[in-house]
Design an enzyme around this catalytic site. Structure first.
Site, PDB file in Angstrom:
ATOM      1  CD  GLU A 113      53.274 -19.973 -49.024  1.00  0.00           C
ATOM      2  OE1 GLU A 113      53.174 -20.709 -48.013  1.00  0.00           O
ATOM      3  OE2 GLU A 113      52.829 -20.299 -50.132  1.00  0.00           O
TER       4      GLU A 113
ATOM      5  CG  ASN B  10      45.735 -19.259 -47.463  1.00  0.00           C
ATOM      6  OD1 ASN B  10      44.925 -19.371 -48.393  1.00  0.00           O
ATOM      7  ND2 ASN B  10      46.825 -19.989 -47.377  1.00  0.00           N
TER       8      ASN B  10
ATOM      9  CG  HIS C 235      53.454 -23.181 -54.257  1.00  0.00           C
ATOM     10  ND1 HIS C 235      53.631 -24.460 -54.740  1.00  0.00           N
ATOM     11  CD2 HIS C 235      52.487 -23.285 -53.311  1.00  0.00           C
ATOM     12  CE1 HIS C 235      52.809 -25.293 -54.133  1.00  0.00           C
ATOM     13  NE2 HIS C 235      52.090 -24.607 -53.262  1.00  0.00           N
TER      14      HIS C 235
ATOM     15  NE  ARG D  84      48.801 -18.849 -51.027  1.00  0.00           N
ATOM     16  CZ  ARG D  84      49.359 -20.005 -50.720  1.00  0.00           C
ATOM     17  NH1 ARG D  84      49.368 -20.416 -49.476  1.00  0.00           N
ATOM     18  NH2 ARG D  84      49.902 -20.735 -51.659  1.00  0.00           N
TER      19      ARG D  84
ATOM     20  NE  ARG E  98      46.062 -29.299 -55.473  1.00  0.00           N
ATOM     21  CZ  ARG E  98      46.774 -28.287 -54.981  1.00  0.00           C
ATOM     22  NH1 ARG E  98      47.902 -27.915 -55.564  1.00  0.00           N
ATOM     23  NH2 ARG E  98      46.346 -27.629 -53.939  1.00  0.00           N
TER      24      ARG E  98
END
Ligand code: ADP
Length: 406
Positions: A388, A16, A191, A103, A251
């Site tokens: 993940e 990732n 996601h 990813r 964010r």
């Protein structure tokens, strides 16, 4: 998961890659047992300033905590070949690296499933950079570097957007002129690997819920929620970018677009200023002026920290109600990711807003982080740790197996 006896015993690398860090997990592939098991994991962080490598075995034993500042030429790409060599040097004899799974944030409107990398695909991934300019370049650069330094190593791209391709147009369309929608200005959602993992987990462990209407709250540094209907994504809170939805660590989440016009006109902000503001200086950090880390806010006495936490919980609860509305009701709520898995107070505060929807926690089960944390007469509320990396490893093994069978 597909049977993968045709593969040799070996290791899979899941990567990732971000702008100043690379997280990695190495999985052991045991074809005889049809099993993939995490072996060790770590990260290279502070790349560009003072790179550091840390790694631990699955059992939690320290494997590395070292400075790589002397190799740090700025940027992730030059460090990756060193990282691969370091990883391979830690693999036991008879356990070669079989493939790398990445990813990748964006698969656009066309890439709905994980894919094996080839030059044609690389061009397609790079053409999507304008859709995710802060993340896609790091993901594609890592793949390019590996293609160049280890051309024989099969590589697989797994997309954060792909799981959401099942959403109806009522969920994906913004109310803007049709030609802009057709040009790709639409809601994609992110996601997806986390939601796919949860969906599979439900199918295997809670088949009754898997067939129902479930809202999943992935609350981490980046946060989003997803409406799962019959195990598929029906709606989600992130949209065209990872900015939409609930407030996150740094964010902003949902913001009236009129604010952006105002900031440009009256504050003379340009694209870079806006990007900095909305991605890096807003959310929990912006509201509290203290931290982007939920733990720091929960332990602070500062009223601004309390207010930021209250706003976060209220906004998460409102999104749960919105997603339930999109599905015509809901049958269960799942919490996952850093905050969702570890913060009992946040789960409790979110659920207090949802009593009218039939949600009530058993505070003891919540505090002890049981799998089911809801009161007896409530709709089921569960905590399910997401994974993940395992999802990427499974997709990588599946594609390797299919390639061998072809
Ligand atoms: P990312 O989006 O970077 O993958 P994670 O899912 O790992 O993030 O979540 C990281 C966030 O989880 C941290 O920023 C922190 O705010 C939060 N977190 C982790 N543990 C706890 C805890 N015990 N209580 C509250 N928040 C926590």
């Amino acid at each position: 998961m597909t049977a993968f006896q045709s593969l040799e015993k070996g290791a899979l690398l899941v990567l990732n890659s971000g702008s100043s860090s690379v997280k990695f997990t190495v999985f052991a592939v045991e074809p005889a047992q049809n099993k993939i098991a995490p072996f060790f994991a770590g990260q290279l962080c502070e790349i560009g300033t003072d790179a550091k490598l840390t790694a631990k075995t699955e059992a939690g034993e320290k494997m590395a905590e070292e400075s790589w500042a002397d190799r740090d030429k700025g940027g992730v790409a030059p460090l990756l070949p060193h990282l691969i060599s370091w990883i391979e040097s830690r693999l036991p004899e008879g356990m070669p690296l079989l493939a790398a799974g990445h990813r990748v944030v964006h698969g656009g409107s066309g890439l709905h499933h994980p894919v094996m990398i080839n030059e044609h695909l690389m061009k397609e991934l790079e053409s999507l950079i304008p859709l995710a300019p802060l993340h896609q370049p790091q993901n594609t650069a890592a793949i390019r570097v590996l293609s160049e330094s280890r051309s024989e190593l099969p590589q697989v791209a797994c997309f954060d957007t792909a799981f959401h391709h099942t959403q109806p147009s009522t969920s994906t369309t913004y109310a803007i002129p049709r030609e802009l929608t057709e040009a790709g200005i639409r809601r994609y959602g992110f996601h997806g690997l986390s939601y796919e993992y949860i969906s599979r987990h439900l199918r295997e462990e809670m088949p009754d819920l898997a067939e129902g209407r479930v809202v999943v709250a992935h609350l981490g540094n980046g946060s989003s929620l997803c409406a799962l209907k019959n195990g598929r994504s029906y709606d989600t809170t992130m949209g065209f970018s990872v900015l939409e939805g609930v407030p996150m660590g740094t964010r902003c989440g949902n913001l009236d677009p009129g604010v952006i016009i105002h900031l440009m006109r009256e504050y003379k902000m340009n694209v870079n200023d806006l990007e900095q503001l909305l991605y890096h200086k807003s959310g929990l950090l912006g509201m509290s002026g203290i931290s982007n880390d939920m733990r720091a806010l929960l332990s602070s006495d500062d009223p601004r920290a309390k207010e930021a936490v209250d706003i976060f919980c209220s906004r998460v609860a409102k999104e749960i109600a919105r997603l339930a509305c999109a599905m015509g009701g809901f049958d269960a709520l799942i919490f996952t990711a850093g905050i969702g898995e570890h913060s009992a107070p946040i789960r409790s505060m979110v659920c207090k807003h949802l009593k009218w929807l039939g949600i009530e926690l058993c505070e003891e089960s919540n505090a002890n982080r049981q799998s089911r944390i809801s009161a007896e007469n409530s709709l089921p509320v569960h905590v399910i740790p997401t994974n993940e990396e395992l999802m990427i490893a499974q997709h990588t093994v599946d594609l390797l197996t299919m390639r061998n069978a072809a």
